[in-house]
Write an enzyme that holds these catalytic residues in place. Sequence first.
Site, PDB file in Angstrom:
ATOM      1  CB  ALA A   8     -37.575 -32.796  -0.789  1.00  0.00           C
ATOM      2  N   GLY A   9     -34.254 -33.605   0.725  1.00  0.00           N
ATOM      3  CA  GLY A   9     -33.057 -34.388   0.449  1.00  0.00           C
ATOM      4  C   GLY A   9     -33.164 -35.756   1.103  1.00  0.00           C
ATOM      5  CB  ALA A  10     -30.528 -37.882   2.624  1.00  0.00           C
ATOM      6  N   GLY A  12     -35.365 -35.345   4.455  1.00  0.00           N
ATOM      7  CA  GLY A  12     -36.689 -34.798   4.108  1.00  0.00           C
ATOM      8  C   GLY A  12     -37.461 -35.752   3.213  1.00  0.00           C
ATOM      9  CG  ASN A 103     -27.253 -35.087  12.520  1.00  0.00           C
ATOM     10  OD1 ASN A 103     -27.927 -35.677  13.358  1.00  0.00           O
ATOM     11  ND2 ASN A 103     -26.676 -35.712  11.502  1.00  0.00           N
ATOM     12  CE  LYS A 204     -27.512 -39.059  14.918  1.00  0.00           C
ATOM     13  NZ  LYS A 204     -28.291 -38.462  13.875  1.00  0.00           N
ATOM     14  CG  ASN A 208     -24.108 -36.851  14.239  1.00  0.00           C
ATOM     15  OD1 ASN A 208     -25.200 -36.678  14.759  1.00  0.00           O
ATOM     16  ND2 ASN A 208     -23.902 -37.771  13.309  1.00  0.00           N
TER      17      ASN A 208
HETATM   18  N1  LIG Z   1     -28.414 -38.166   5.628  1.00  0.00           N
HETATM   19  C1  LIG Z   1     -28.401 -38.805   6.809  1.00  0.00           C
HETATM   20  O1  LIG Z   1     -28.188 -40.023   6.900  1.00  0.00           O
HETATM   21  C2  LIG Z   1     -28.663 -38.040   8.064  1.00  0.00           C
HETATM   22  C3  LIG Z   1     -28.757 -36.665   8.075  1.00  0.00           C
HETATM   23  N2  LIG Z   1     -29.085 -36.020   9.243  1.00  0.00           N
HETATM   24  C4  LIG Z   1     -29.206 -34.563   9.271  1.00  0.00           C
HETATM   25  O2  LIG Z   1     -30.399 -34.194   8.594  1.00  0.00           O
HETATM   26  C5  LIG Z   1     -30.266 -32.863   8.056  1.00  0.00           C
HETATM   27  C6  LIG Z   1     -30.574 -32.919   6.571  1.00  0.00           C
HETATM   28  O3  LIG Z   1     -29.561 -33.698   5.970  1.00  0.00           O
HETATM   29  P1  LIG Z   1     -29.707 -34.456   4.592  1.00  0.00           P
HETATM   30  O4  LIG Z   1     -31.114 -34.782   4.346  1.00  0.00           O
HETATM   31  O5  LIG Z   1     -28.687 -35.537   4.605  1.00  0.00           O
HETATM   32  O6  LIG Z   1     -29.253 -33.305   3.596  1.00  0.00           O
HETATM   33  P2  LIG Z   1     -29.420 -33.238   1.999  1.00  0.00           P
HETATM   34  O7  LIG Z   1     -28.312 -32.390   1.521  1.00  0.00           O
HETATM   35  O8  LIG Z   1     -29.573 -34.602   1.450  1.00  0.00           O
HETATM   36  O9  LIG Z   1     -30.808 -32.512   1.811  1.00  0.00           O
HETATM   37  C7  LIG Z   1     -30.986 -31.155   2.071  1.00  0.00           C
HETATM   38  C8  LIG Z   1     -31.995 -30.646   1.069  1.00  0.00           C
HETATM   39  O10 LIG Z   1     -32.290 -29.286   1.396  1.00  0.00           O
HETATM   40  C9  LIG Z   1     -32.418 -28.597   0.172  1.00  0.00           C
HETATM   41  N3  LIG Z   1     -32.259 -27.155   0.320  1.00  0.00           N
HETATM   42  C10 LIG Z   1     -31.215 -26.475   0.816  1.00  0.00           C
HETATM   43  N4  LIG Z   1     -31.453 -25.148   0.720  1.00  0.00           N
HETATM   44  C11 LIG Z   1     -32.678 -25.026   0.143  1.00  0.00           C
HETATM   45  C12 LIG Z   1     -33.475 -23.901  -0.234  1.00  0.00           C
HETATM   46  N5  LIG Z   1     -33.057 -22.658  -0.015  1.00  0.00           N
HETATM   47  N6  LIG Z   1     -34.668 -24.134  -0.813  1.00  0.00           N
HETATM   48  C13 LIG Z   1     -35.102 -25.389  -1.016  1.00  0.00           C
HETATM   49  N7  LIG Z   1     -34.389 -26.500  -0.690  1.00  0.00           N
HETATM   50  C14 LIG Z   1     -33.200 -26.300  -0.107  1.00  0.00           C
HETATM   51  C15 LIG Z   1     -31.307 -29.188  -0.683  1.00  0.00           C
HETATM   52  O11 LIG Z   1     -31.555 -28.872  -2.033  1.00  0.00           O
HETATM   53  P3  LIG Z   1     -30.344 -28.629  -3.061  1.00  0.00           P
HETATM   54  O12 LIG Z   1     -29.886 -29.996  -3.429  1.00  0.00           O
HETATM   55  O13 LIG Z   1     -31.006 -27.879  -4.147  1.00  0.00           O
HETATM   56  O14 LIG Z   1     -29.286 -27.832  -2.334  1.00  0.00           O
HETATM   57  C16 LIG Z   1     -31.480 -30.671  -0.368  1.00  0.00           C
HETATM   58  O15 LIG Z   1     -32.444 -31.264  -1.204  1.00  0.00           O
HETATM   59  C17 LIG Z   1     -28.815 -32.454   8.358  1.00  0.00           C
HETATM   60  O16 LIG Z   1     -28.771 -31.684   9.536  1.00  0.00           O
HETATM   61  C18 LIG Z   1     -28.101 -33.800   8.577  1.00  0.00           C
HETATM   62  O17 LIG Z   1     -26.951 -33.712   9.398  1.00  0.00           O
HETATM   63  C19 LIG Z   1     -29.393 -36.699  10.382  1.00  0.00           C
HETATM   64  C20 LIG Z   1     -29.309 -38.061  10.424  1.00  0.00           C
HETATM   65  C21 LIG Z   1     -28.857 -38.829   9.279  1.00  0.00           C
HETATM   66  C1  LIG Z   2     -23.880 -40.940  11.475  1.00  0.00           C
HETATM   67  C2  LIG Z   2     -25.363 -40.837  11.245  1.00  0.00           C
HETATM   68  C3  LIG Z   2     -25.827 -41.711  10.112  1.00  0.00           C
HETATM   69  C4  LIG Z   2     -26.034 -41.380  12.506  1.00  0.00           C
HETATM   70  O1  LIG Z   2     -27.418 -41.377  12.396  1.00  0.00           O
HETATM   71  C5  LIG Z   2     -25.689 -39.402  11.018  1.00  0.00           C
HETATM   72  O2  LIG Z   2     -26.330 -38.773  11.805  1.00  0.00           O
HETATM   73  C6  LIG Z   2     -25.129 -38.704   9.833  1.00  0.00           C
HETATM   74  O3  LIG Z   2     -24.719 -39.362   8.881  1.00  0.00           O
HETATM   75  O4  LIG Z   2     -25.076 -37.472   9.854  1.00  0.00           O
END
Ligand SMILES: NC(=O)C1=CN([C@@H]2O[C@H](COP(=O)(O)OP(=O)(O)OC[C@H]3O[C@@H](n4cnc5c(N)ncnc54)[C@H](OP(=O)(O)O)[C@@H]3O)[C@@H](O)[C@H]2O)C=CC1
Ligand SMILES: CC(C)(CO)C(=O)C(=O)O
Length: 327
Positions: A8-10, A12, A103, A204, A208
């Site tokens: 549940a990060g950015a 999720g 990604n 995509k 990236n």
């Molecule tokens: N952010 C963006 O703008 C974009 C991201 N993406 C892609 O989306 C995917 C997710 O990225 P993003 O949301 O940014 O990542 P984040 O780091 O923000 O979120 C990932 C989450 O996963 C949790 N996590 C990792 N391991 C576990 C575990 N074992 N149990 C429970 N929770 C866990 C982390 O918790 P903890 O903090 O405790 O480690 C964190 O809350 C990536 O592949 C990224 O490249 C795609 C487009 C845009």
């Molecule tokens: C570059 C971007 C925002 C494009 O959606 C992305 O996928 C990332 O930050 O990992």
Amino acid sequence: MKVAIVGAGAIGGFIGTRLALAGQCQPSAYARGATLAALRDHGWRMQMGEQLLQAPCHASDDAAALGVQDVVIIAVKGQALASVAQQIGPMLGPHTVILPAMNGVPWWFGAGNAAMGTAPLESVDAGGVIAAALPASQVLGCVVHASTSTPEPGLVSHKMGNGLIIGEPAGGVSPRAEQLGQLLRGAGFDVTVTANIRQDIWYKLWGNMTLNPVSAITGATADRILDDQLVAEFCRAAMREAQQIGALIGCPIAETPEQRHLVTRKLGAFKSSMLQDAEAGRTLELDALVAAVREIGQRVGVATPFIDAVLGLTRLFGRVHGLYPQA
Ligand SMILES: NC(=O)C1=CN([C@@H]2O[C@H](COP(=O)(O)OP(=O)(O)OC[C@H]3O[C@@H](n4cnc5c(N)ncnc54)[C@H](OP(=O)(O)O)[C@@H]3O)[C@@H](O)[C@H]2O)C=CC1
Ligand SMILES: CC(C)(CO)C(=O)C(=O)O
């Protein structure tokens, strides 16, 4: 419908908040540590401009307590997937649809593609651990077109974008993809259900695989990378290699890197997720975004000197700064 978000990060948190507010399902969260505590205290939270969106969330770090789901959306960084996949078995029944909203090259990318061969990609799924835990027949591929971040655990900040592309790994359009598309559309996403998700994933990734690592090394936002002609041309040279690889694995790209950069430049000064990770001292998602492209290049006989340079420089940067495993 029972839906759970794993990670549940950015991204999720973005998907979870939207689904929860739409009310067609009450997504739960598989989370840990500070994120788990924040979700329990405040529920799903997302800042969009001036508006704080908030909705109740059932969160747990116990996959068995969350139980078997209809849909599991996985939104962790690539390097966390192998361990997460092995933890969430109790949430997966024989009919659970698994949607990795991530990604990079997914672990299932080679399945059924003769040019890539059948062996798991070592860079994303060493030893086939993920493939063994997440049955390919239950997966829908996904591309996320958005930029979000987490200024604090459990709080998402939405910068731009609202697009999701989903599709069957083997191609074609299926009722389950349409059904999930409807659910996500109902939550406010611009959803495309595609007949060729592999191609959308490669397209995509084409952006990236250079912007993310170059931003991490330099600390630069996308506009500054693209305005520097030497750096932008370095990125484009690597993109031409990936374009050659794509043509051999059923993922041709009709655009030129220059055309793609013009579109990205219009998005302005955004920080890639890898730059956010570098700034926060978190491990870099280099294997799924860059090493996997290099590995596929080796499999199909395309030399990748520029992609090798992106990988080598970013890996060394990561190792020096404690952001990538040591050799
Ligand atoms: N952010 C963006 O703008 C974009 C991201 N993406 C892609 O989306 C995917 C997710 O990225 P993003 O949301 O940014 O990542 P984040 O780091 O923000 O979120 C990932 C989450 O996963 C949790 N996590 C990792 N391991 C576990 C575990 N074992 N149990 C429970 N929770 C866990 C982390 O918790 P903890 O903090 O405790 O480690 C964190 O809350 C990536 O592949 C990224 O490249 C795609 C487009 C845009
Ligand atoms: C570059 C971007 C925002 C494009 O959606 C992305 O996928 C990332 O930050 O990992």
